[in-house]
Enzyme design. Sequence first.
Site, short mmCIF file in Angstrom:
data_model
loop_
_atom_site.label_atom_id
_atom_site.label_comp_id
_atom_site.label_asym_id
_atom_site.label_seq_id
_atom_site.Cartn_x
_atom_site.Cartn_y
_atom_site.Cartn_z
N TYR A 165 -51.81 19.25 -2.42
CA TYR A 165 -50.87 18.97 -3.56
C TYR A 165 -51.09 17.33 -4.00
O TYR A 165 -50.57 17.18 -5.29
CB TYR A 165 -49.24 19.64 -2.90
N LYS A 178 -52.10 16.23 -7.86
CA LYS A 178 -51.35 15.48 -8.80
C LYS A 178 -52.26 14.02 -9.51
O LYS A 178 -51.70 13.71 -10.31
CB LYS A 178 -49.79 15.23 -7.92
N1 LIG Z 1 -39.51 20.39 -6.68
C1 LIG Z 1 -39.96 18.91 -6.96
O1 LIG Z 1 -39.03 18.70 -5.73
C2 LIG Z 1 -40.81 18.56 -7.79
C3 LIG Z 1 -41.03 17.00 -7.24
C4 LIG Z 1 -41.97 16.59 -7.77
C5 LIG Z 1 -43.64 17.31 -8.93
N2 LIG Z 1 -42.70 18.72 -8.82
C6 LIG Z 1 -43.28 19.74 -10.02
O2 LIG Z 1 -42.84 19.72 -11.34
C7 LIG Z 1 -43.38 20.80 -11.44
C8 LIG Z 1 -41.85 22.70 -11.52
O3 LIG Z 1 -41.20 22.27 -9.91
P1 LIG Z 1 -40.21 23.18 -10.03
O4 LIG Z 1 -39.84 22.58 -8.78
O5 LIG Z 1 -39.44 23.53 -10.86
O6 LIG Z 1 -41.49 24.87 -9.47
P2 LIG Z 1 -40.80 25.61 -9.34
O7 LIG Z 1 -41.56 26.86 -8.00
O8 LIG Z 1 -39.16 26.19 -9.46
O9 LIG Z 1 -41.20 26.42 -11.44
C9 LIG Z 1 -42.80 26.41 -11.54
C10 LIG Z 1 -42.98 27.60 -12.15
O10 LIG Z 1 -44.06 27.34 -12.71
C11 LIG Z 1 -44.26 28.46 -12.84
N3 LIG Z 1 -46.00 29.00 -12.31
C12 LIG Z 1 -46.94 28.36 -11.90
N4 LIG Z 1 -48.21 28.33 -11.80
C13 LIG Z 1 -48.03 29.19 -12.93
C14 LIG Z 1 -48.93 29.45 -14.08
N5 LIG Z 1 -50.78 29.88 -13.23
N6 LIG Z 1 -48.60 29.89 -15.88
C15 LIG Z 1 -48.05 29.77 -15.45
N7 LIG Z 1 -46.76 29.50 -14.91
C16 LIG Z 1 -46.94 28.63 -13.15
C17 LIG Z 1 -43.13 29.89 -11.75
O11 LIG Z 1 -43.64 31.36 -11.91
C18 LIG Z 1 -42.22 29.40 -11.87
O12 LIG Z 1 -41.40 29.30 -12.94
C19 LIG Z 1 -44.50 22.18 -10.73
O13 LIG Z 1 -45.82 20.82 -11.43
C20 LIG Z 1 -44.17 20.99 -9.85
O14 LIG Z 1 -45.25 20.40 -8.67
C21 LIG Z 1 -41.74 18.76 -8.61
#
Ligand SMILES: NC(=O)c1ccc[n+]([C@@H]2O[C@H](COP(=O)([O-])OP(=O)(O)OC[C@H]3O[C@@H](n4cnc5c(N)ncnc54)[C@H](O)[C@@H]3O)[C@@H](O)[C@H]2O)c1
Length: 261
Positions: A159, A163
Amino acid sequence: MNAGAELDGRVCLVTGGARGIGSAIAEALAIAGARVAIVDLAHSGEEVADRIARSGGEAIFVCADVSSVEGAELAVEETLRAFGRLDSLVNNAGILRLADSFEDTPDDQVDDMLRVNFLSVFRTSRAALPALESSGRGSIVNIASMVGHRIGMPSHAVYGASKAAVVGLSMTMAIELAPRSVRVNCVAPGVVATDLYVEQFLKSNPREALDAGSERTLAAIPIGSYASPQQIADVVGFLVGGRSDYVTGQTILVDGGYTGI
Ligand SMILES: NC(=O)c1ccc[n+]([C@@H]2O[C@H](COP(=O)([O-])OP(=O)(O)OC[C@H]3O[C@@H](n4cnc5c(N)ncnc54)[C@H](O)[C@@H]3O)[C@@H](O)[C@H]2O)c1
């Protein structure tokens, strides 16, 4: 929505906009006056678009897998069909698959994380570039993570690597695209209260472990709380709009001081 709002006249495409950070970004951009295309694999993105419309904004939902060339191109085509232009792309779609250790990460998990977290950014940005360039004020915001950018974290090897690849890609894109009036920046969240982490963690751990882990994590965050999706969306909104028009090639950590030095 708001007369004379900051993003009036702009069109923004948000990948992964059906829930979590992505839906908060889509709604925040709409409140600031942008017309928004919500792109996601999950059909619940339609509900986010409906919510925006009910509050007086304009949004469409496009069901597409942005990790594929065809899905990325479809997302951009449908946005242009609906709104006729594209000013900003927020590459937010991402997945997390935890592994016991780096050497135990199954090959299919490696492939999935690199495809969704990295290739979707590459492919959607490439598909959107002609429209972003035509806008004359194009902006790409990529959602990275503090993991892979500033710190490592057990179980997060691939992961973090996916990133880090996003940050690396963005730095060169920023240099190449600046003369073409397209800015490229990243937002690197710390821990955000969304379903993504909880769902993965609970697959291999009991609920009590999550609660104990949460306490330890919270104690490591100087601000003392997880980020809300809205707090990430606020920084994305700044990078999308004109107030940041001299900012490119940057990665802004939004982590409550977790990785502070
Ligand atoms: N939640 C955290 O703590 C955190 C921390 C750092 C970074 N992030 C990053 O933030 C972003 C959003 O995370 P989140 O926590 O809201 O996740 P989440 O799982 O709640 O939402 C992610 C969304 O992306 C969609 N998705 C996944 N693969 C896809 C694809 N191939 N095509 C289209 N849509 C797709 C999913 O259906 C979902 O609706 C991600 O890139 C994640 O890596 C999250």
